[in-house]
Scaffold this motif. Structure first.
Motif, PDB file in Angstrom:
ATOM      1  N   ASP A 149     -92.164  20.124  16.625  1.00  0.00           N
ATOM      2  CA  ASP A 149     -91.419  20.619  17.793  1.00  0.00           C
ATOM      3  C   ASP A 149     -90.092  21.264  17.367  1.00  0.00           C
ATOM      4  O   ASP A 149     -89.153  21.338  18.158  1.00  0.00           O
ATOM      5  CB  ASP A 149     -91.186  19.500  18.800  1.00  0.00           C
ATOM      6  CG  ASP A 149     -90.414  18.341  18.189  1.00  0.00           C
ATOM      7  OD1 ASP A 149     -90.094  18.411  16.985  1.00  0.00           O
ATOM      8  OD2 ASP A 149     -90.111  17.376  18.907  1.00  0.00           O
ATOM      9  N   ALA A 160     -87.290  20.702  16.289  1.00  0.00           N
ATOM     10  CA  ALA A 160     -86.112  19.834  16.151  1.00  0.00           C
ATOM     11  C   ALA A 160     -84.861  20.616  15.782  1.00  0.00           C
ATOM     12  O   ALA A 160     -84.117  20.241  14.878  1.00  0.00           O
ATOM     13  CB  ALA A 160     -86.372  18.714  15.129  1.00  0.00           C
ATOM     14  N   LEU A 161     -84.613  21.707  16.500  1.00  0.00           N
ATOM     15  CA  LEU A 161     -83.382  22.463  16.279  1.00  0.00           C
ATOM     16  C   LEU A 161     -82.272  21.893  17.166  1.00  0.00           C
ATOM     17  O   LEU A 161     -82.540  21.306  18.205  1.00  0.00           O
ATOM     18  CB  LEU A 161     -83.594  23.938  16.634  1.00  0.00           C
ATOM     19  CG  LEU A 161     -84.726  24.646  15.892  1.00  0.00           C
ATOM     20  CD1 LEU A 161     -84.823  26.088  16.360  1.00  0.00           C
ATOM     21  CD2 LEU A 161     -84.511  24.584  14.393  1.00  0.00           C
ATOM     22  N   LEU A 162     -81.036  22.097  16.723  1.00  0.00           N
ATOM     23  CA  LEU A 162     -79.903  21.679  17.545  1.00  0.00           C
ATOM     24  C   LEU A 162     -79.683  22.744  18.622  1.00  0.00           C
ATOM     25  O   LEU A 162     -79.326  23.872  18.300  1.00  0.00           O
ATOM     26  CB  LEU A 162     -78.639  21.550  16.696  1.00  0.00           C
ATOM     27  CG  LEU A 162     -78.760  20.693  15.433  1.00  0.00           C
ATOM     28  CD1 LEU A 162     -77.451  20.748  14.645  1.00  0.00           C
ATOM     29  CD2 LEU A 162     -79.114  19.264  15.776  1.00  0.00           C
ATOM     30  N   PRO A 163     -79.895  22.402  19.894  1.00  0.00           N
ATOM     31  CA  PRO A 163     -79.814  23.441  20.935  1.00  0.00           C
ATOM     32  C   PRO A 163     -78.390  23.969  21.119  1.00  0.00           C
ATOM     33  O   PRO A 163     -78.206  25.046  21.667  1.00  0.00           O
ATOM     34  CB  PRO A 163     -80.305  22.733  22.205  1.00  0.00           C
ATOM     35  CG  PRO A 163     -80.475  21.313  21.884  1.00  0.00           C
ATOM     36  CD  PRO A 163     -80.246  21.089  20.427  1.00  0.00           C
ATOM     37  N   TRP A 164     -77.405  23.200  20.687  1.00  0.00           N
ATOM     38  CA  TRP A 164     -76.013  23.614  20.890  1.00  0.00           C
ATOM     39  C   TRP A 164     -75.469  24.381  19.693  1.00  0.00           C
ATOM     40  O   TRP A 164     -74.297  24.735  19.679  1.00  0.00           O
ATOM     41  CB  TRP A 164     -75.129  22.390  21.146  1.00  0.00           C
ATOM     42  CG  TRP A 164     -75.246  21.350  20.084  1.00  0.00           C
ATOM     43  CD1 TRP A 164     -74.560  21.300  18.909  1.00  0.00           C
ATOM     44  CD2 TRP A 164     -76.123  20.223  20.076  1.00  0.00           C
ATOM     45  NE1 TRP A 164     -74.955  20.220  18.169  1.00  0.00           N
ATOM     46  CE2 TRP A 164     -75.912  19.531  18.863  1.00  0.00           C
ATOM     47  CE3 TRP A 164     -77.069  19.721  20.970  1.00  0.00           C
ATOM     48  CZ2 TRP A 164     -76.607  18.379  18.541  1.00  0.00           C
ATOM     49  CZ3 TRP A 164     -77.751  18.571  20.631  1.00  0.00           C
ATOM     50  CH2 TRP A 164     -77.514  17.921  19.429  1.00  0.00           C
ATOM     51  N   TYR A 212     -78.781  31.505  19.863  1.00  0.00           N
ATOM     52  CA  TYR A 212     -79.030  30.086  20.056  1.00  0.00           C
ATOM     53  C   TYR A 212     -80.533  29.856  20.233  1.00  0.00           C
ATOM     54  O   TYR A 212     -81.242  30.762  20.677  1.00  0.00           O
ATOM     55  CB  TYR A 212     -78.247  29.578  21.269  1.00  0.00           C
ATOM     56  CG  TYR A 212     -76.782  29.437  20.935  1.00  0.00           C
ATOM     57  CD1 TYR A 212     -76.272  28.208  20.544  1.00  0.00           C
ATOM     58  CD2 TYR A 212     -75.940  30.530  20.952  1.00  0.00           C
ATOM     59  CE1 TYR A 212     -74.948  28.064  20.189  1.00  0.00           C
ATOM     60  CE2 TYR A 212     -74.606  30.410  20.603  1.00  0.00           C
ATOM     61  CZ  TYR A 212     -74.117  29.175  20.216  1.00  0.00           C
ATOM     62  OH  TYR A 212     -72.817  29.036  19.851  1.00  0.00           O
ATOM     63  N   HIS A 255     -82.394  28.544  22.388  1.00  0.00           N
ATOM     64  CA  HIS A 255     -83.047  28.832  23.668  1.00  0.00           C
ATOM     65  C   HIS A 255     -83.197  30.334  23.907  1.00  0.00           C
ATOM     66  O   HIS A 255     -83.876  30.733  24.848  1.00  0.00           O
ATOM     67  CB  HIS A 255     -82.300  28.176  24.826  1.00  0.00           C
ATOM     68  CG  HIS A 255     -80.967  28.801  25.146  1.00  0.00           C
ATOM     69  ND1 HIS A 255     -79.806  28.416  24.512  1.00  0.00           N
ATOM     70  CD2 HIS A 255     -80.621  29.770  26.007  1.00  0.00           C
ATOM     71  CE1 HIS A 255     -78.810  29.138  24.982  1.00  0.00           C
ATOM     72  NE2 HIS A 255     -79.265  29.958  25.891  1.00  0.00           N
TER      73      HIS A 255
END
Ligand SMILES: Nc1ncnc2c1ncn2[C@@H]1O[C@H](COP(=O)(O)OP(=O)(O)OP(=O)(O)O)[C@@H](O)[C@H]1O
Ligand SMILES: [Mg+2]
Lengths: 250, 278
Positions: free
Chosen positions: B108, B110-114, B155, B157
């Motif tokens: 999935d 596992a990226l940092l969304p921020w 980013y 998203h």
């Protein structure tokens, strides 16, 4: 809001309520409600007075100190509770109890313990604000993606790194939500504290105005307080929206 | 569109290196060995006495029906899970936890969304305490390598699923671990992207002298990309069979799927797995 196809700015309905207030005030129905225009006039007069500035600065000091403690203790405790089962089981019953407890009843006890001064007011503010901040930080951490935690571990994150680089940010949308509600509760705390102790800040001012039946002054101060609490909550809601983009995408 | 994992001028040199490594797979050069691994979750026996070797510089697939313990094995190798018994060695050293010699690519992402793409790619280096300018220079290189140049400041998203997984790959490559652990890395991307990824993975295995451990559900994918396929069967989970696809890889990426040997191996694996699929 739209009326007959005209787009009205937000909160324009307040004008209507202001007019209603004015009418009731002018009708002389009760001394308790002076006309709105006079209240506003009084507001601008007292805003510059030393008594008001002293009350404001004392309140601001107590409020910010109280919220500061609530935030700086509440967020780490909430994160720890979310991460650690044992800490969670130990603290959760207390947090839930204090969240719903009638804290006002505790203020006299605080006065006995910490004296009739600033210290008690600050602690009251913290007590009002902290529980929801803890619970929200905890909830934020608990919904964190497991693979995010595994990712950090697999790349060698030490516990402190994981805390500040993963858990805090992952829980930030919930944390800010908690801080916003906590701050609103903190406003209640600081005012209730001052009213009960009533020798500092707006407590003293309210005491002065109400014993002398200075209703215009009373309402003016109240409006200022309401506006400040509202503005504070809006600023935090704005911050919340800034990070909401990733709350939905986690 | 550019080639995702092109290594420019080093291709020729490392191809010979790759060919050399592959000429003698049983030279005892195992990057990773799993010895008699058992793992129980309470009553559920996920793995029992599993022994498996992962030759250096090669790609080994773990293939098997759902719930047979592929993820469990991969996480034990990663040091994210402790086995109930048995041990994993990476370069002769027993695994006791995660280490810089292994990097994980998550299903999935596992990226940092921020965090921006470049911070995500540099995250493994950031955790190692590397200075910002240094780690971002390295990250920028791998972002180019996976074909995401120009998206450094984006980013997660704002990216498609395939692009996000390339960020995940770049992050794993950036820490320059010898062993790459991939848990169904392509299962969340569309079929066309997946095929492109598979081709890229082949050239990555060729060009980087790394050991790949790759979990997949897809028989075709396993046969396409693997030097070695370990077929796991459930309850009690163990290695049922090890298959080493032969020479069809040298015929070029365009011909693999038409190769008779490729098709035979796919059929053979399906024959052993079909009884476990209701
Ligand atoms: N945290 C856990 N707690 C209890 N049981 C678990 C846990 N994780 C996995 N299992 C069980 O262990 C077995 C192996 O799980 P694992 O995730 O390794 O399978 P898998 O081969 O990766 O499956 P899939 O192909 O569906 O990803 C399954 O039966 C699963 O139910
Ligand atoms: Mg799995």
């Amino acid at each position: 809001m739209k009326v007959y196809g005209y787009h009205l700015p937000a909160m324009s309905s307040l004008i209507l309520w202001g007019i209603l207030w004015e009418i009731v005030g002018r009708s002389g129905l009760t001394f308790f409600i002076p006309p709105f225009s006079e209240v506003i006039g009084t507001l601008f007069v007292i805003i510059g007075t030393p008594a008001f500035i002293k009350a404001l600065s004392e309140t601001a000091y107590a409020f910010f100190a109280g919220v500061f403690f609530a935030v700086s203790i509440g967020i780490p405790v909430g994160i720890l509770m979310g991460k650690n089962r044992l800490i969670d089981e130990l603290l959760l019953p207390w947090v839930n109890m204090f969240l719903s407890a009638p804290l006002t009843a505790l203020v006299p006890v605080l006065m006995v313990l910490f004296g009739f001064g600033m210290k008690s007011i600050i602690i009251t503010t913290t007590l009002f604000a902290i529980w929801i901040i803890i619970l929200n930080a905890r909830a934020g951490v608990r919904q964190i993606d497991r693979s995010m935690v595994e990712m950090a571990r697999s790349f060698g994150a030490k516990p402190l790194d994981a805390f500040f680089k993963i858990y805090f940010w992952a829980a930030l949308p919930e944390i800010l939500g908690g801080v916003r509600i906590g701050v609103i509760r903190g406003v209640k705390g600081v005012i209730i504290g001052q009213l009960l102790i009533s020798i500092v800040g707006f407590g003293a001012l309210f005491e002065l105005y109400s014993t002398n039946f200075l209703m215009k002054h009373f309402w003016a101060v109240l409006i200022v307080l309401f506006a400040m609490a509202f503005a504070l909550s809006e600023v935090l809601a704005y911050l919340e929206r800034r990070v909401a983009y990733y709350a939905a995408k986690r | 569109m550019r080639i995702f994992f092109s290594k420019g001028t080093t291709v020729v040199m490392s191809q010979t290196k790759g060919a050399f490594a592959k000429a003698d797979p049983l030279s005892g050069e195992n990057a990773v060995t799993a010895h008699k691994i058992s793992k129980s979750y309470g009553d559920v026996e996920a793995l029992k006495n599993l022994t498996l070797e992962f030759p250096r510089g090669q790609l080994t697939s773990l293939l098997g029906p759902s719930g047979c313990g592929k993820t469990t094995l991969l996480k034990i190798i990663a040091g994210l899970l402790d086995p109930t018994s048995g041990e994993v060695k990476v370069n002769g050293k027993t695994v006791t936890g995660p280490g810089p010699d292994r990097a994980f690519v998550f299903q999935d992402f596992a990226l940092l969304p921020w965090a921006s793409v470049i911070r995500n790619v540099a995250f493994g280096l950031e955790l190692r305490g590397m200075a910002k300018s240094e780690r971002e220079a390295i990250a920028a290189k791998y972002i180019r390598d996976v074909g995401l140049a120009g998206f450094e400041k984006s980013y997660p998203h704002e990216l498609s699923g395939g692009m996000r997984q390339r960020v995940g790959l770049a992050r794993a490559l950036a820490v320059d671990a010898q062993v790459l652990l991939m848990d169904e890395p392509f299962s969340a991307v569309d079929e066309q992207t997946r095929r492109k990824f598979q081709e890229d993975l082949l050239s990555l295995v060729q060009n980087e002298n790394k050991t790949f451990i790759f979990v997949t559900h897809s028989i075709e994918e396993a046969v396409y990309v693997s030097d070695q396929i370990a077929i796991l069967l459930p309850r009690p989970s163990r290695v049922h069979e090890i298959i080493r696809p032969g020479g069809f890889r040298e015929k070029g990426v365009d011909n693999i799927r038409r190769d008779p040997e490729y098709l035979d191996i796919v059929d053979e694996i399906w024959a052993s797995l079909r009884s476990y699929v209701e």
